[in-house]
Structure formats: C-alpha cells, structure tokens
Write a protein that holds these residues in place. Sequence first.
Motif: not given
Length: 724
Positions: A304-330
């Motif tokens: 969601g909005t928060m998760g998007q920002g958090i994932a972006t923040s992690l990638v910017k910090a060069k931390i590998p991210v696995v981003a998980l959602e409940q279904d393919l549409e989301y």
Amino acid sequence: MERYARSSAVAVIRLRNPPVNALSVEVLQALEDGLKKAEADPSVKAIMICGENGKFSAGADIRGFSTPKRHRVALGPIVSLIESSEKPVVAAIEGIALGGGLEVALGCHYRLAHVKAQMGLPEVTIGLLPGAEGTQRLPRLIGVPAALDMITTGKHIPATEALKLGLVDEIVEENTIEAAIRLANKVIGQPLGPRRLSLKPVPKLPNTDAFLREALAKVKKQARGFLAPELCFQAVKAATERPFAEGVRRERELFQRLLSSEQARALQYAFFAERAVSRDHLSLAPSPLPGTLLSDVYIYTGLGTMGQGIATSLVKAKIPVVALEQDLEYLNKGRKAVMGLLEREAMKMEGGAQTLDFHNPARLQFTVDFDLLSDVDLVIEAVFEDMALKKEIFHKLSKICKPGALLCTNTSALNIDEIASATSRPQQVIGTHFFSPAHVMRLLEIIYGRHTSPTAIATAMQLAKALKKVGVVVGNCFGFVGNRMMFPYVEQAVFLLEEGSRPEAVDQALEDFGFKIGPFRMSDLAGLDVGWRSRKGQGLTGPSLPAGTAARQRHGQRYSPLPDLLCERGRFGQKTGKGWYQYEKAGGRTAVPDPWLHSFLSQYRDSHGIKTRYIDQEEILERCLFSLINEGFAILAEGIASAPEHLDVIYINGYGWPKHRGGPMFYASTVGLPHVLAKLQKYSEAHPDVPKLRPSAFLKKLVAAGNPPLKEWMSYLSRQSPKL
Ligand SMILES: CCCCCCC[C@H](O)CC(=O)SCCNC(=O)CCNC(=O)[C@H](O)C(C)(C)COP(=O)([O-])OP(=O)([O-])OC[C@H]1O[C@@H](n2cnc3c(N)ncnc32)[C@H](O)[C@@H]1OP(=O)([O-])[O-]
C-alpha cells in the motif's frame, strides 16, 4: 606546521580534531601559529592546508558557541591572514568542507577537491550565518545568485557542482594531497593578487535590485518567522553594496545578532539532540546491519502507500528487498508504484538507476509467495491498521520465518504487545512507525513491547541509521509518542471551532508560529475518514454508539462530533474536494475557506446553545500547543520516552514542528514552565470536562522545584523504563 617531504618547499598545515576537524580554539591557534611559521621560514615557498582523516573540516566548533566570548578565537581574521600570505596557499579538500571549514578554503588562493567531497555553508541550519567573511568572499567567487542559494539554504554541494560554479579550481579522483602539493609547487612565484577574493569585485547582474527584491521575497516566504535566512540574505546584499571591509563589518554585526538569538540556541540544541537520540541503543546490536550483512537482509512489506515508501527507502539504502502482496492484482499495482518512485529518486541521484540497481532481482523482488520469507532476517509488515489482520499475519510470520528474524510492524497506534501475542517469539517483535511519505520523512518511531529484547531494539535502531532516518525508541501506548501528543492538539483545534473560531484562523495562527501546515489543512490532506474509521472502531461514533449518548460527551468528557458530521456528509478532505476547506475539484490542492462550512458551524453552535465568541491568536496557540506539551510531560512521567530531547526530535522530524523553536519541550523551557502551568490551569478551569487541559503532575512537580533547566528534568522522576 609540517613539511610535505624533508626537502620540499611546501609546508603542510593539517586541521586535526576528530571526528570532523571542528575548528576549536586549539585548532585555530595551531592554524594561526602554522601560518606565521610558514610565512617566516624562507625555505617555505608555498603552503597547503588539509584536514586529518580524509575530512577537511566541519567548521567552527558548535559547542564553543555556548562558551563565554573570551574563550573564542575569531576565525575571520585568520582567514584574512591566510589570504594575505605572500606565499601561495592551496586548500586540499577531502570529505567535507563546511561552514568555517569552507571559509578557511575561501581564504586560500587555490582550492583543489576530491571528487567525492561535499562543500557548503550550513550555518543557517543552526541559526547563524557564515561569520568568517564567507558571505563576502563567496559572492565574489561564484556570483550573487549561487552564493545566496548556498548561504540561505545551507545545502551541501558535491565537488562536481563546486567545479562548475567555480568554487574549486580542480577536482581529482585520487590522492588529493599529492595533487594539491603538485599544484602548490606549480604556482610558486605566480602573482597572488588575482587569487585574493577580497580584492575581486562582486560580479554584476543585469538588474541587481530586481534580483535582490525577488530573492528576499522568496527567502521570507520560506522562512516563516525563522530569522537566519533573512539575515544571511542581508549579509550577501551588503557584499553587493559595500567594499569588502565594510561588508565584513556588516556580516559581523548580523552574526552577533544571530549568535545571541533564542532561535540559534534552539537549533543548536536540536542539532545535538538528534545526534544523541540516534546514538541511543545502537551499541546493543550484535552486528551491524547493511554494509557487512547486506546480502542477508531481506524485507517483506505489504505494498500500500506506506509499503511503497518503505520499499523505496530500503532500496535507496541498498538493502535487498522482497516485496510481498496478497494477490497478483495488488502486487502489480504496488510494483508499478514502487518502480515509479524509484525512477524519480534515481533521477535526483548521480549515476541514476544504475546506482540504485533496482531492476536487479537480487536487489528488489516482487512476489505473492509467503514461503519466500522463510529465510529473511528482518520483516516489515505494512498492511493497514487492522488488529485482527495484523495478528493473523504475525501468527503466520512466526511459523514461517527463521528463528532469529526480527518482526517489525508498521503501525501508528496499535498495541505492540497484542500483535506480539500472536507469535511464539514476542522478544523479536517491535513496532516501526514510518511517516508518510516513508521514503522522504526522516522520523522512525521504534516501539518496544513488554517482551521486546534489547537486541531487537538495537537492530531496529541500526535499520533507522541504514535508512538515514532518525530512530527514536519509545514505549508502547496508544498513539505512542508523536500521535499521542497530537491528539490533544487536534482536539483543542476542533473545540476552538465549536466555540467560535474558523479552520483558516486556527491554521493561520499555527502556521505563523512556524508549523509547515495547520491542523485543518493537515486533516484535509491526510483524509478525515482515517480518524473517523478509528473513532468508529473505538465506539466513539457510528452504529455501535449506545442510543441516547449526548452529542458532545463521551465517557463523561467533552467530545466534538464535528469531524464525524463532516464525514457523514462525504467531506473527507482533498480527496473528495471538500473537508474543512473547499478545493477546486476532488483531489485538488488549493484550500479555500468554505462559506458552507462557516454557516454549518453557526448552525451547529445554535443547535447546541453555544454562544459564538471571538478567539484571538494567543488563545489558539496556547490551547493547542500547551495541551500537546502537557501530554509530553505525562509521557515522560510514565517512562514512555526517556528524555524531553526524544519528544523534540520526534516533533521536528515527523510533525513539522518549526525547528527554530527547538521542539515542543524545548519551547516549553523557553517560555518557562510556570507560564505553561498557569495557562493550563486557566484553560482547565474554563473547560473542566477536558482532561487533557489538566496540568500533568510532572509539570507541577518541576514548577514546584523551581523551573529547572530541561537537561535536569528527568532527575526529578524516580522511575524510568528499564529498556530506555
Ligand atoms: C566571534 C566568533 C566568530 C566565529 C565565526 C564562525 C563562523 C563560522 O561560519 C561558523 C560555523 O562554522 S558554524 C558550523 C558550521 N558547520 C556545520 O553546521 C556542520 C555541522 N555538522 C554536520 O553537518 C555533520 O556533523 C557532518 C556532515 C559534518 C558529519 O555528519 P555525520 O558523518 O553524520 O556525523 P555526525 O554524527 O553528524 O557528527 C559526528 C560528530 O561530530 C560532531 N560535530 C559535527 N560537526 C560539528 C561541529 N561543527 N562542531 C562540533 N561538533 C561537531 C557531532 O556532534 C558528532 O559528535 P557527537 O559527540 O556524536 O554528537
């Protein structure tokens, strides 16, 4: 002073004061002595100034500004001494040259920088202006517009930009010191007159007056009562109007005015508070996070909005991210949004997308496969604020994740212990409250539960550091620190509307105080429906409210149904085009006072028998700010936060509190606790059904103890949380 090599004609002066070579009295004395010695020695033909440990200098020693004047050495005359040297002086800039450090370099005849060096005059950010002739030399070197921009914003610029601006003569990719020595040898015997900035005229602009008028208007608009940017402007303006020596006199006058200001004191307090708070707990973690363990750290987040920002923040910090959602549409929606954010972030960076490398699946992976989490070290759950859902997810995580994995929940108010109770490892569950947009906002509230281990707290602090955020550790209570203090502030704002005020008057008073945005504009931006959902959940409004409940009372306390009434009419704020204000369209951004709302408020007051009264700015400020501060004292007394500095750092970095006022608790200390207490007593007597106006016992205790300085407040409490 040392020699570059035994037979060399170049004398080396090294600024040495770890960790950042701040220009303390001793460093300045040594610099002056070194210069005089080099000047007097006939075998020395050129001088090179550099810093120890790959850093030129972070400028004047900020701690020195609070010592008596007689213990300070004026830096300006030393910079003049450098410039007037009969032997060429070269600055070898590595790492940082900031504030007085850059002013020293400006006194040198040549400046050579490493490609990774950063330069700036950040004095404005600590409430000052460059006071060692920097406001007079910089415009002569790079022109008024660029100098004004650097001095009034305090921004750091990279060496490549400095080269384009003409701030440095040369940049090198390696061995800055060797290159500077080569340059020093090369320029021996060349005329120094053209290299002395004080002798250069300020470059003319086509229309200086018009430029300065516009620039001043811009500075004033952004400053919102913050004095330093305007005085920085005045100092640079003096350079355009007066000869160098007179400009320097003006600069000194303005510097002294700022140095003795409350704002400078507040900003310097905030500077050290932020560093002290960020250091807390770090040493308890077993090993540092990214950097050494980079490839082992994986994060799971809802998108969601928060998760998007958090994932972006992690990638910017060069931390590998696995981003998980409940279904393919989301997942696909989330992926698109994250990629968009990362593209935009990459555009702002040198090296762009390549630097962030976010198309690489080893760095950023999207999945709907929960089992991929079995090997991650750290999980950040960022689904919406629903306790049942969070518990279900934590139950699953507890089963799937490996034993050592840290389980973080991104929540702004929910009970960490209850979430942890759904797992078999509550010691590894911790709250990480990110602020929206999470890739921009610097604050990270870190909430420990009853069972959270010190190692888990320290690891979360390391995460904050890796994300370049300010982590603040707080205890578990409804709203934690930031939102808990915000509730009474917003409550007062709404009560003021009931009694006769208007949203625009309340917002204006608080924006004039220095907040970036007032409570009603903020509520329209965030969406009124968010609070409505939460109040419904708490049974304060909506279908579960018992029949016959008084409209303006809940649990024997005053309650305002105004926000609920707006929501019932579909006025959710910007998203619906109407809220406390009206907007040009749904999703519009320009808030305009709404006559409908004004008449709605009048009818509301009539129907509840409230006599409309005029409420002045002073009352608006006192009721909103002092109720927030009062809650801060309650939080300290309960051991939810370990010191007033923590609350101030939270408010400055997460809630738009004007930094030049030092944070709410520092502000309380400047207006005086007896004053805060007297006002709360007055308003509490006028509104006995509002518990949040009743002065906290801790505030009363401090006043009774004679209004001690902020640093001593915590010593008046007997009990502290063992984890803080
Ligand atoms: C009549 C008198 C005339 C005087 C004229 C003066 C004129 C001059 O224009 C005024 C100035 O230069 S004003 C100055 C203008 N300059 C500035 O405003 C620069 C302020 N500094 C910064 O922006 C950042 O610290 C850096 C970017 C340098 C490093 O960032 P990083 O790598 O994230 O590291 P970090 O964690 O941030 O700092 C590490 C440690 O160093 C400490 N420390 C740092 N600077 C200090 C200083 N100047 N001083 C003292 N200490 C300073 C910092 O507290 C911390 O120690 P702690 O014990 O852990 O608290």
